[in-house]
Design a protein around this motif. Sequence first.
Motif, mmCIF file in Angstrom:
data_model
loop_
_atom_site.group_PDB
_atom_site.id
_atom_site.type_symbol
_atom_site.label_atom_id
_atom_site.label_comp_id
_atom_site.label_asym_id
_atom_site.label_seq_id
_atom_site.Cartn_x
_atom_site.Cartn_y
_atom_site.Cartn_z
ATOM 1 N N ASP A 1 -42.987 -57.044 -1.587
ATOM 2 C CA ASP A 1 -41.561 -57.375 -1.699
ATOM 3 C C ASP A 1 -40.690 -56.221 -1.225
ATOM 4 O OD1 ASP A 1 -42.180 -59.854 -2.703
ATOM 5 O OD2 ASP A 1 -41.775 -59.319 -4.786
ATOM 6 N N VAL A 2 -41.022 -55.011 -1.646
ATOM 7 C CA VAL A 2 -40.235 -53.834 -1.258
ATOM 8 C C VAL A 2 -40.330 -53.604 0.238
ATOM 9 C CG1 VAL A 2 -40.078 -51.326 -1.490
ATOM 10 C CG2 VAL A 2 -40.416 -52.736 -3.510
ATOM 11 N N VAL A 3 -41.517 -53.730 0.779
ATOM 12 C CA VAL A 3 -41.739 -53.527 2.211
ATOM 13 C C VAL A 3 -40.964 -54.574 3.017
ATOM 14 C CG1 VAL A 3 -43.527 -53.715 3.989
ATOM 15 C CG2 VAL A 3 -43.939 -52.347 1.947
ATOM 16 N N THR A 4 -41.006 -55.816 2.588
ATOM 17 C CA THR A 4 -40.293 -56.898 3.272
ATOM 18 C C THR A 4 -38.787 -56.665 3.219
ATOM 19 O OG1 THR A 4 -42.056 -58.473 2.840
ATOM 20 C CG2 THR A 4 -39.876 -59.387 3.288
ATOM 21 N N MET A 5 -38.288 -56.277 2.043
ATOM 22 C CA MET A 5 -36.850 -56.007 1.909
ATOM 23 C C MET A 5 -36.432 -54.817 2.766
ATOM 24 S SD MET A 5 -35.962 -56.905 -2.098
ATOM 25 C CE MET A 5 -36.403 -55.281 -2.616
ATOM 26 N N ALA A 6 -37.265 -53.794 2.839
ATOM 27 C CA ALA A 6 -36.945 -52.621 3.650
ATOM 28 C C ALA A 6 -36.852 -52.985 5.127
ATOM 29 C CB ALA A 6 -37.990 -51.531 3.437
ATOM 30 N N ALA A 7 -37.822 -53.746 5.608
ATOM 31 C CA ALA A 7 -37.812 -54.150 7.020
ATOM 32 C C ALA A 7 -36.589 -55.007 7.335
ATOM 33 C CB ALA A 7 -39.089 -54.897 7.361
ATOM 34 N N ALA A 8 -36.278 -55.954 6.456
ATOM 35 C CA ALA A 8 -35.109 -56.806 6.674
ATOM 36 C C ALA A 8 -33.826 -55.992 6.645
ATOM 37 C CB ALA A 8 -35.061 -57.911 5.622
ATOM 38 N N ALA A 9 -33.732 -55.048 5.709
ATOM 39 C CA ALA A 9 -32.528 -54.220 5.599
ATOM 40 C C ALA A 9 -32.341 -53.350 6.835
ATOM 41 C CB ALA A 9 -32.604 -53.353 4.346
ATOM 42 N N ALA B 1 -46.827 -46.820 5.434
ATOM 43 C CA ALA B 1 -46.251 -45.594 4.868
ATOM 44 C C ALA B 1 -46.420 -45.506 3.357
ATOM 45 C CB ALA B 1 -44.772 -45.501 5.237
ATOM 46 N N VAL B 2 -46.422 -46.648 2.674
ATOM 47 C CA VAL B 2 -46.472 -46.604 1.206
ATOM 48 C C VAL B 2 -47.765 -47.152 0.615
ATOM 49 C CG1 VAL B 2 -43.959 -46.680 1.002
ATOM 50 C CG2 VAL B 2 -45.262 -48.820 0.907
ATOM 51 N N ARG B 3 -48.704 -47.519 1.463
ATOM 52 C CA ARG B 3 -49.986 -48.036 0.960
ATOM 53 C C ARG B 3 -50.613 -47.001 0.037
ATOM 54 N NH1 ARG B 3 -53.350 -49.025 5.685
ATOM 55 N NH2 ARG B 3 -51.963 -50.762 5.992
ATOM 56 N N ASP B 4 -51.017 -47.434 -1.131
ATOM 57 C CA ASP B 4 -51.669 -46.563 -2.118
ATOM 58 C C ASP B 4 -50.803 -45.364 -2.508
ATOM 59 O OD1 ASP B 4 -53.932 -48.236 -1.987
ATOM 60 O OD2 ASP B 4 -54.702 -47.112 -0.258
ATOM 61 N N ASP B 5 -49.491 -45.506 -2.463
ATOM 62 C CA ASP B 5 -48.575 -44.420 -2.799
ATOM 63 C C ASP B 5 -47.458 -44.969 -3.694
ATOM 64 O OD1 ASP B 5 -46.849 -42.266 -2.924
ATOM 65 O OD2 ASP B 5 -46.443 -42.188 -0.777
ATOM 66 N N ALA B 6 -47.712 -44.963 -5.001
ATOM 67 C CA ALA B 6 -46.744 -45.529 -5.947
ATOM 68 C C ALA B 6 -45.401 -44.812 -5.866
ATOM 69 C CB ALA B 6 -47.295 -45.473 -7.365
ATOM 70 N N ALA B 7 -45.420 -43.499 -5.704
ATOM 71 C CA ALA B 7 -44.160 -42.749 -5.608
ATOM 72 C C ALA B 7 -43.398 -43.144 -4.343
ATOM 73 C CB ALA B 7 -44.438 -41.245 -5.617
ATOM 74 N N GLY B 8 -44.111 -43.346 -3.260
ATOM 75 C CA GLY B 8 -43.480 -43.778 -2.016
ATOM 76 C C GLY B 8 -42.892 -45.167 -2.145
ATOM 77 N N GLN B 9 -43.583 -46.044 -2.840
ATOM 78 C CA GLN B 9 -43.065 -47.393 -3.072
ATOM 79 C C GLN B 9 -41.788 -47.350 -3.887
ATOM 80 O OE1 GLN B 9 -46.240 -49.837 -4.689
ATOM 81 N NE2 GLN B 9 -47.686 -49.013 -3.194
ATOM 82 N N GLU B 10 -41.765 -46.507 -4.919
ATOM 83 C CA GLU B 10 -40.559 -46.362 -5.742
ATOM 84 C C GLU B 10 -39.410 -45.784 -4.930
ATOM 85 O OE1 GLU B 10 -41.294 -44.289 -9.397
ATOM 86 O OE2 GLU B 10 -43.041 -45.525 -9.846
ATOM 87 N N GLU B 11 -39.706 -44.787 -4.103
ATOM 88 C CA GLU B 11 -38.667 -44.183 -3.267
ATOM 89 C C GLU B 11 -38.109 -45.195 -2.273
ATOM 90 O OE1 GLU B 11 -37.938 -40.542 -0.090
ATOM 91 O OE2 GLU B 11 -39.853 -40.639 -1.163
ATOM 92 N N LEU B 12 -38.986 -45.985 -1.680
ATOM 93 C CA LEU B 12 -38.538 -47.007 -0.729
ATOM 94 C C LEU B 12 -37.690 -48.060 -1.441
ATOM 95 C CD1 LEU B 12 -38.585 -48.093 2.159
ATOM 96 C CD2 LEU B 12 -40.723 -49.275 1.588
ATOM 97 N N ALA B 13 -38.100 -48.471 -2.631
ATOM 98 C CA ALA B 13 -37.322 -49.444 -3.400
ATOM 99 C C ALA B 13 -35.937 -48.893 -3.723
ATOM 100 C CB ALA B 13 -38.060 -49.811 -4.683
ATOM 101 N N LEU B 14 -35.852 -47.630 -4.091
ATOM 102 C CA LEU B 14 -34.561 -47.007 -4.388
ATOM 103 C C LEU B 14 -33.696 -46.934 -3.136
ATOM 104 C CD1 LEU B 14 -32.754 -45.588 -6.453
ATOM 105 C CD2 LEU B 14 -33.911 -43.450 -5.854
ATOM 106 N N LEU B 15 -34.298 -46.570 -2.016
ATOM 107 C CA LEU B 15 -33.571 -46.501 -0.754
ATOM 108 C C LEU B 15 -33.001 -47.868 -0.387
ATOM 109 C CD1 LEU B 15 -32.809 -44.785 1.733
ATOM 110 C CD2 LEU B 15 -35.067 -45.261 2.645
#
Length: 138
Positions: free
Chosen positions: A3-11, A80-94
Amino acid sequence: MDDVVTMAAAAVVQQMALDGWSAVRDRFAAFLARRSGASEDAVGAELDTSRAELTAAREAGDEEAAGELETAWRGRFRRAVRDDAAGQEELALLVSRLTAGQPAVRSGDVHNTINGGTYQGPVIQAGSVGRMRLDGRS
């Protein structure tokens, strides 16, 4: 994560068509550079290339270009965020900062056309009208 990855790409693709693009590009370039080992300038150049492709495609009437770019950037964010919970959180915040105040659902671009004919009343062309009455009552 998807979901985060899809939203990031769309944004990112949506923002490519807007005036504040350089600030958005810089934020996403910094994020991706930290996770890929590439320089921010290199990632920024890739984002700018995508923006130029999107602009040219829209001018040529290519309605599928945005979806293709979203797919490409979705893959980039996913790696970029595969297996990286902190990266996923950072991307979601961005993404949440970028999309604050925007509708949660975006169905896509709307292209309306009226050809010929005589219209005796209002003609409204819109992607979403919401709660609207044409009879003057609330």
